[in-house]
Design an enzyme around this catalytic site. Structure first.
Site, PDB file in Angstrom:
ATOM      1  N   ASP A   1       0.822  -1.224   0.000  1.00  0.00           N
ATOM      2  CA  ASP A   1       0.000   0.000   0.000  1.00  0.00           C
ATOM      3  C   ASP A   1       0.851   1.267   0.000  1.00  0.00           C
ATOM      4  O   ASP A   1       0.329   2.372   0.083  1.00  0.00           O
ATOM      5  CB  ASP A   1      -0.941   0.010   1.214  1.00  0.00           C
ATOM      6  CG  ASP A   1      -0.187  -0.032   2.536  1.00  0.00           C
ATOM      7  OD1 ASP A   1       1.071   0.006   2.510  1.00  0.00           O
ATOM      8  OD2 ASP A   1      -0.834  -0.089   3.593  1.00  0.00           O
ATOM      9  N   GLY A   2       2.174   1.112  -0.059  1.00  0.00           N
ATOM     10  CA  GLY A   2       3.047   2.291  -0.157  1.00  0.00           C
ATOM     11  C   GLY A   2       3.637   2.737   1.179  1.00  0.00           C
ATOM     12  O   GLY A   2       4.479   3.634   1.203  1.00  0.00           O
ATOM     13  N   GLU A   3       3.197   2.127   2.290  1.00  0.00           N
ATOM     14  CA  GLU A   3       3.777   2.534   3.577  1.00  0.00           C
ATOM     15  C   GLU A   3       5.210   2.018   3.696  1.00  0.00           C
ATOM     16  O   GLU A   3       5.534   0.941   3.200  1.00  0.00           O
ATOM     17  CB  GLU A   3       2.947   1.974   4.737  1.00  0.00           C
ATOM     18  CG  GLU A   3       1.620   2.674   4.892  1.00  0.00           C
ATOM     19  CD  GLU A   3       0.855   2.220   6.131  1.00  0.00           C
ATOM     20  OE1 GLU A   3       1.311   1.274   6.823  1.00  0.00           O
ATOM     21  OE2 GLU A   3      -0.216   2.807   6.395  1.00  0.00           O
TER      22      GLU A   3
ATOM     23  N   LYS B   1      18.555  32.588 -19.665  1.00  0.00           N
ATOM     24  CA  LYS B   1      17.331  31.783 -19.699  1.00  0.00           C
ATOM     25  C   LYS B   1      16.267  32.414 -18.819  1.00  0.00           C
ATOM     26  O   LYS B   1      16.574  32.907 -17.739  1.00  0.00           O
ATOM     27  CB  LYS B   1      17.651  30.381 -19.173  1.00  0.00           C
ATOM     28  CG  LYS B   1      16.442  29.517 -18.893  1.00  0.00           C
ATOM     29  CD  LYS B   1      16.809  28.211 -18.224  1.00  0.00           C
ATOM     30  CE  LYS B   1      16.362  28.153 -16.783  1.00  0.00           C
ATOM     31  NZ  LYS B   1      16.601  26.873 -16.123  1.00  0.00           N
TER      32      LYS B   1
ATOM     33  N   GLY C   1      14.691  18.244 -19.252  1.00  0.00           N
ATOM     34  CA  GLY C   1      15.619  18.461 -20.368  1.00  0.00           C
ATOM     35  C   GLY C   1      15.339  19.753 -21.127  1.00  0.00           C
ATOM     36  O   GLY C   1      16.083  20.112 -22.045  1.00  0.00           O
TER      37      GLY C   1
ATOM     38  N   THR D   1      15.672  22.916 -20.415  1.00  0.00           N
ATOM     39  CA  THR D   1      16.714  23.958 -20.343  1.00  0.00           C
ATOM     40  C   THR D   1      17.871  23.617 -21.276  1.00  0.00           C
ATOM     41  O   THR D   1      18.304  24.437 -22.088  1.00  0.00           O
ATOM     42  CB  THR D   1      17.230  24.073 -18.887  1.00  0.00           C
ATOM     43  OG1 THR D   1      16.121  24.418 -18.059  1.00  0.00           O
ATOM     44  CG2 THR D   1      18.329  25.102 -18.760  1.00  0.00           C
TER      45      THR D   1
END
Ligand code: R5P
Length: 296
Positions: free
Chosen positions: A37-39, A192, A225, A227
């Protein structure tokens, strides 16, 4: 002096072992587990009272799970009487180190707060996005540079002809300038801008001395990717012979590497702060050299 041990978290098993080998330290016996369950769960199988532990755990995707595993282990170790140094090769959330737009949370500040609450006594990371972020931590922090390792890799493997080193933006330009100085190549900066809402990257056209040169684009992170792609397109348009991209933290989200190759960036290289096929530059020496200098 407290006995030192290394605990490699699930995100940095190989790097953690390599750091321990270089330092001649034993690995701590502990287990990390993730339930269906992700715990997450952490089990300590050694006595650690009075010991100093280098807990090596990078925090790439799944970011919050890797962070939580760091908190679980650190909390348990410090409750058992160990002094914990968090060695976090890639520190997630380092780009959220200030309120860029009104109302935004400074997430790195929360990470700093949680680390402290979980018993972390010192933090060692690799090339934090911006040194300003370190000011959010209320315990000693160190950012180790991977630039010398990237320079050695470039010298030995890239066969660069008439190189120029480019920073895609002003923010990370000091790091890229250090690369250029160590390599002994001219350094150039692009300008940028990123739309803070859409995330779209634009590079302002300016005339660059790149005609016929091998251009090395150096950044701290490659995520989508976008940048590096925009930087590569700019220099290729201006007559560069080849564009290669080097970064410290290769997150390479989705098809980032493919899209860079399509944009004529034939070589994309990162360090192993984030493991993966492009993560060929080893930072274990740089980390071990720094950890050797720390007391206890
Ligand atoms: C931003 O300031 C960083 O230094 C990187 O340029 C950025 O995180 C790269 O992200 P992406 O690959 O998604 O453009």
């Amino acid at each position: 002096m407290a006995e030192k041990l290394v605990l490699a978290g699930p995100a940095s098993e190989e790097l953690g072992r390599s750091v321990a080998d270089k330092l001649g330290l034993q690995m701590l016996n502990a287990e990390f587990r993730v339930f269906p369950d992700g715990e997450s769960k952490f089990t300590l199988n050694d006595k650690v009272s009075g010991r100093s532990i280098f807990l090596v755990q990078s925090t790439y995707q799944p970011v919050d799970q890797h962070l939580f595993q760091l908190f679980l282990a650190s909390h348990h170790l410090s409750e058992e009487g160990a002094k914990v140094t968090a060695v976090v090769p890639y520190l997630a959330y380092a780009r959220q180190d200030k309120e860029f737009l009104p109302g935004e949370g400074v997430t790195l500040g929360i990470v700093a707060h949680l680390m402290r609450s979980a018993g972390v006594r010192r933090l060692v990371t690799v090339d934090i996005h911006s040194a300003e972020g370190l000011a959010l931590f209320s315990f000693p922090t160190y950012s180790v540079s991977a630039i010398p390792s990237l320079v050695s890799y470039a010298r030995e493997n890239l066969g660069l002809k008439d190189p120029a080193v480019i920073s895609p933006d002003f923010g990370g330009s000091k790091r890229t300038e250090a690369f250029a100085q160590l390599y002994g190549a001219p350094f150039l900066k692009l300008s940028k801008t990123r739309d803070r809402t859409s995330g779209e990257v634009t590079i302002r056209d300016s005339s660059l001395d790149v005609k016929g040169k091998d251009v090395v684009i150096v950044d701290d992170i490659i995520s989508t990717g976008g940048t590096v792609r925009a930087a590569a397109e700019t220099v290729m348009k201006q007559g560069a012979r080849r564009a290669v991209a080097l970064c410290v933290h290769g997150l390479f989200v989705g098809s980032a590497v493919d899209s860079l190759e399509k944009a004529s960036v034939k070589t994309v290289v990162s360090t192993n702060t984030v493991p993966g096929k492009n993560g060929v530059v080893d930072v274990s020496d740089a980390l071990a050299s720094h950890l050797r200098t720390l007391e206890e």
